[in-house]
Design an enzyme around this catalytic site. Structure first.
Site, PDB file in Angstrom:
ATOM      1  N   HIS A 479       0.831  -1.210   0.000  1.00  0.00           N
ATOM      2  CA  HIS A 479       0.000   0.000   0.000  1.00  0.00           C
ATOM      3  C   HIS A 479       0.865   1.260   0.000  1.00  0.00           C
ATOM      4  O   HIS A 479       0.682   2.149  -0.844  1.00  0.00           O
ATOM      5  CB  HIS A 479      -0.911  -0.008   1.232  1.00  0.00           C
ATOM      6  CG  HIS A 479      -1.716   1.235   1.404  1.00  0.00           C
ATOM      7  ND1 HIS A 479      -3.033   1.327   1.018  1.00  0.00           N
ATOM      8  CD2 HIS A 479      -1.399   2.462   1.913  1.00  0.00           C
ATOM      9  CE1 HIS A 479      -3.493   2.550   1.279  1.00  0.00           C
ATOM     10  NE2 HIS A 479      -2.514   3.253   1.823  1.00  0.00           N
ATOM     11  N   GLU A 480       1.790   1.334   0.951  1.00  0.00           N
ATOM     12  CA  GLU A 480       2.619   2.541   1.036  1.00  0.00           C
ATOM     13  C   GLU A 480       3.494   2.700  -0.200  1.00  0.00           C
ATOM     14  O   GLU A 480       3.781   3.825  -0.623  1.00  0.00           O
ATOM     15  CB  GLU A 480       3.466   2.513   2.309  1.00  0.00           C
ATOM     16  CG  GLU A 480       2.657   2.555   3.595  1.00  0.00           C
ATOM     17  CD  GLU A 480       1.720   3.749   3.683  1.00  0.00           C
ATOM     18  OE1 GLU A 480       2.026   4.796   3.081  1.00  0.00           O
ATOM     19  OE2 GLU A 480       0.680   3.638   4.352  1.00  0.00           O
ATOM     20  N   HIS A 483       1.782   4.706  -2.810  1.00  0.00           N
ATOM     21  CA  HIS A 483       1.984   6.150  -2.661  1.00  0.00           C
ATOM     22  C   HIS A 483       3.347   6.553  -3.227  1.00  0.00           C
ATOM     23  O   HIS A 483       3.482   7.595  -3.885  1.00  0.00           O
ATOM     24  CB  HIS A 483       1.946   6.542  -1.182  1.00  0.00           C
ATOM     25  CG  HIS A 483       0.588   6.534  -0.565  1.00  0.00           C
ATOM     26  ND1 HIS A 483      -0.466   7.257  -1.066  1.00  0.00           N
ATOM     27  CD2 HIS A 483       0.111   5.906   0.545  1.00  0.00           C
ATOM     28  CE1 HIS A 483      -1.533   7.085  -0.301  1.00  0.00           C
ATOM     29  NE2 HIS A 483      -1.213   6.264   0.674  1.00  0.00           N
ATOM     30  N   HIS A 486       3.249   6.882  -6.866  1.00  0.00           N
ATOM     31  CA  HIS A 486       2.554   8.110  -7.251  1.00  0.00           C
ATOM     32  C   HIS A 486       3.533   9.281  -7.281  1.00  0.00           C
ATOM     33  O   HIS A 486       3.466  10.159  -8.148  1.00  0.00           O
ATOM     34  CB  HIS A 486       1.426   8.373  -6.248  1.00  0.00           C
ATOM     35  CG  HIS A 486       0.294   9.191  -6.779  1.00  0.00           C
ATOM     36  ND1 HIS A 486      -0.847   9.440  -6.054  1.00  0.00           N
ATOM     37  CD2 HIS A 486       0.115   9.839  -7.958  1.00  0.00           C
ATOM     38  CE1 HIS A 486      -1.669  10.188  -6.762  1.00  0.00           C
ATOM     39  NE2 HIS A 486      -1.105  10.452  -7.922  1.00  0.00           N
TER      40      HIS A 486
END
Length: 692
Positions: A479-480, A483, A486
């Site tokens: 999940h991290e 980011h 991104h």
């Protein structure tokens, strides 16, 4: 604005050595403008803040007083170039405050937070600058500017209107006072929580009391105790969410009860009054800005668009979530041989049911989930498979802490893309949770490639022992890293639009999409290998894992929904509606009851006293964004599975049309550019088994 005094010099005097050698005063000459961590000391921060604030105020004054008519270049681009020094010191300081704090840093954080809030107000409420931006905004339709330029102008203009640029001077003065107090209270909340979490750590005298925990976790608890000054004992430090992971394994029901009570109770005494104060301050600020509540102000600039849309989403999920949770609770009570299941026992008996129904023991998974293998052969491999990028260790570059590793990222054609820093271990000087930050945001205007950092809080084992992850920790890492992608893939001209600079209820979308690769068969088989034998995870385990994940969907949805509605209730208040300072817990209970989520066996994922996302982070009235973003995420995952393209082809589309765009385009427009239509709720309901 008065200058802060240097802590190591006589009042008002900055030592010459700090002035001449301060590493923040010039741009870094390291690869990718990586901050020169080896040279940075605590006494560099205050002079850098001082000079950085003064420099940007001068730059803004020069823009506002420019004798030439406003142009995009002399106003908007000049604004984007301003504050370089302040940006450098802010990013490094707040990274240190989160990852490796000390008493000096905490004291400076208390002092600098309201000053930075005042500085933000000075930028956002500067009348001369706003007049120039307003003039440009008025003629934007006939300007000939490209899409990104128009988007940038729109964001600068909107940010100032939302911040009060059109208010009368006396209203702006009150706004400045409110913002300073909110900044101070938010810092107070975060520091209270850090202390409360440390104080609530569970100290256990004997290893036998930890029966049920895997041997490596017991060893990690012993190592944690040693590091915290409890030699010969065992310490379970708290994660920042309610349900502590050890609850699934500890055999002693009394110890489980103690652990959960410590988790649920932290921060209640110190942070309850702070939360009430913050809710009241935010409500007053929203009213001053013309909104009925902080929630209304927040949502107006998000992708949800209205409070009604958020209420509809939250309400629509309550009934199927609680119905599933009731079925799960009945199964757990039967397994436990009791009439109703306790909150402290839910995870423990969930594991028992999973073992019996699905022949899956969570502890059996951990030997196949060693951190280094998950990172290199899982997370990095997935990024290469989907996006074509590669990662190379850079031990020659110095990071901010020995635990933080630096990797250079290369694009498909071998060209340099940026730096990735992974900091995965818990320590006393680090706040809880998991997050991503950009130490250097990407910008073609400034010639910057990205430097991003991921933080987790995985317990560190004794030296030489492997770091074995739970399945939840594996998902958190993926999940991290979403980011991080991104930020790494950002391909924009202007800093304000870089990377994760998107609406709060959109920012979790790309990171949640990245979780799909954790159990994608081709990727899971590449990293899920026994840390001793190298044998792959047995072929039947992934299928059983997916089945077992469905059992627990009701619990997960209820705890997340409860946190979301708790945030929503605190920030839907109008001025004068906040409870008394000592009534935070009563307010919380009433809010959960009102939304139909007062489930004694399922506490909210975060209670008020330790809800850092909303009281010391940027998620106030935005925690619903996790669920809103999951609508987009689940729909996009379906697109990845069903669009008929290869993973690599789909990844390139997702990168170029959405991840790389940052905030330079309309977020939902970027979603439509990928998926080809508006989002659909059905895949989210199906993911959690919540069709009914």
């Amino acid at each position: 604005m008065g200058r802060l005094r240097d802590r190591t010099s006589p009042a008002g005097v900055v030592s010459a050595s700090v002035t001449t050698s301060n590493p923040f005063f010039e741009p870094s000459d390291l690869p990718y403008a990586l901050p020169p961590f080896a040279r940075i000391r605590n006494d560099h921060f205050l002079p850098a803040f001082d000079r950085g604030i003064a420099e940007q105020l001068d730059e803004i004054a020069a823009i506002g007083s420019c004798a030439e008519p406003a142009t995009f270049e002399n106003t908007v681009e000049a604004l984007e170039r301003s504050g370089a020094l302040l940006g450098r010191v802010c990013r490094v300081f707040f990274n240190k405050a989160a990852t490796d704090t000390d008493e000096e840093i905490q004291a400076l954080e208390v002092e600098i937070a309201p000053r930075l809030a005042a500085h933000d107000d000075a930028l956002l409420l500067d009348s001369a600058l706003f007049a120039r931006l307003d003039a440009l905004h008025g003629r934007r339709e006939r300007s000939g500017w490209d899409t990104e330029q128009l988007r940038l102008l729109e964001r600068h203009h909107t940010n100032r209107v939302r911040a009060g640029a059109r208010l009368a001077p006396e209203q702006q003065q009150r706004l400045r006072e409110l913002n300073a107090e909110i900044a101070a209270r938010s810092t107070e909340f975060g520091q209270n929580l850090r202390a409360a979490t440390a104080d609530a750590a569970l100290v256990v005298d004997r290893a036998e009391e930890l029966a049920g925990l895997p041997a490596d976790q017991i060893a990690a608890a012993a190592e944690n105790a040693r590091a915290l000054g409890h030699e010969g004992k065992y310490v379970l430090s708290l994660k920042n969410f309610s349900q502590q992971t050890e609850l699934a394994a500890l055999d002693d029901p009394a110890l489980r009860e103690r652990l959960l009570a410590a988790s649920l109770g932290r921060g209640a005494g110190t942070n309850g009054p702070v939360a009430v104060a913050l809710a009241a301050l935010r409500a007053e600020r929203a009213a001053l800005l013309g909104y009925p509540s902080h929630a209304a102000w927040e949502v107006a600039d998000g992708t949800a668009g209205s409070t009604d849309a958020v209420e509809e989403l939250l309400g629509r999920l309550v009934t199927p979530a609680t119905a599933n949770a009731e079925r799960e609770g009945a199964a757990l009570a039967e397994a436990a041989g009791v009439a109703t299941i306790r909150a402290a026992d839910w995870q423990y008996f969930s594991e028992r049911v999973r073992r019996e129904r699905f022949a899956l023991d969570a502890s059996v998974l951990r030997p196949y989930l060693e951190l280094e293998t998950v990172l290199h052969d899982g997370v990095f491999h997935a990024a290469e498979l989907v996006y074509g990028i590669t990662f190379t260790p850079r031990p020659d570059l110095v990071s901010y802490h020995p635990d933080a590793r630096i990797y250079e990222v290369h694009d498909t054609d071998g060209s340099p893309l940026g730096l990735y820093i992974g900091d995965f271990h818990a320590r006393e000087s680090k706040r809880g949770g998991a997050w991503m930050d950009a130490l250097v945001p990407q910008s073609r205007l400034l010639g910057h490639q990205p430097v991003v950092v991921n933080n987790l809080n995985v317990a560190k084992p004794p030296a030489g022992e492997p770091v074995l992850l739970t399945w939840s920790e594996v998902n958190t890492l993926f999940h991290e890293f979403g980011h991080a992608l991104h930020g790494l893939f950002s391909d924009v001209r202007y800093p304000l639009l870089s990377g994760t600079q998107v609406p709060r209820d959109f920012v979790e979308f790309p990171s949640q999409v990245n979780e799909v690769w954790a159990d994608w068969p081709e990727i899971l088989s590449h990293y899920a290998r026994h840390h001793v034998t190298g044998e792959p995870m047995p072929a039947e385990l992934p299928a059983r894992l997916r089945e077992a994940e469905n059992f627990g969907a009701g619990f997960r949805m209820v705890e997340h929904q409860a946190a979301a509605v708790l945030d929503w209730a605190w920030h839907s208040l109008s001025p004068g509606e906040a409870p008394a300072a000592d009534e935070a817990e009563a307010f919380e209970a009433a809010a959960l009851e009102r939304y139909g989520l007062s489930v004694s066996a399922i506490p909210p994922r975060y209670r008020t006293g330790y809800f850092a996302h909303i009281f010391s982070g940027g998620y106030a009235a935005g925690y619903y964004g996790y669920r809103w973003a999951e609508v987009l995420d689940a729909d996009t995952v379906r697109w990845f599975r069903e669009n008929g393209r290869t993973i690599r082809e789909s990844g390139e589309i997702f990168r170029r049309k959405l991840l790389g765009k940052g905030g330079s385009v309309d977020p939902l427009g970027a979603f439509r550019a990928v998926v080809g239509r508006d989002p659909d709720l059905a895949p989210l309901l199906a993911r959690h088994g919540l069709e009914g």
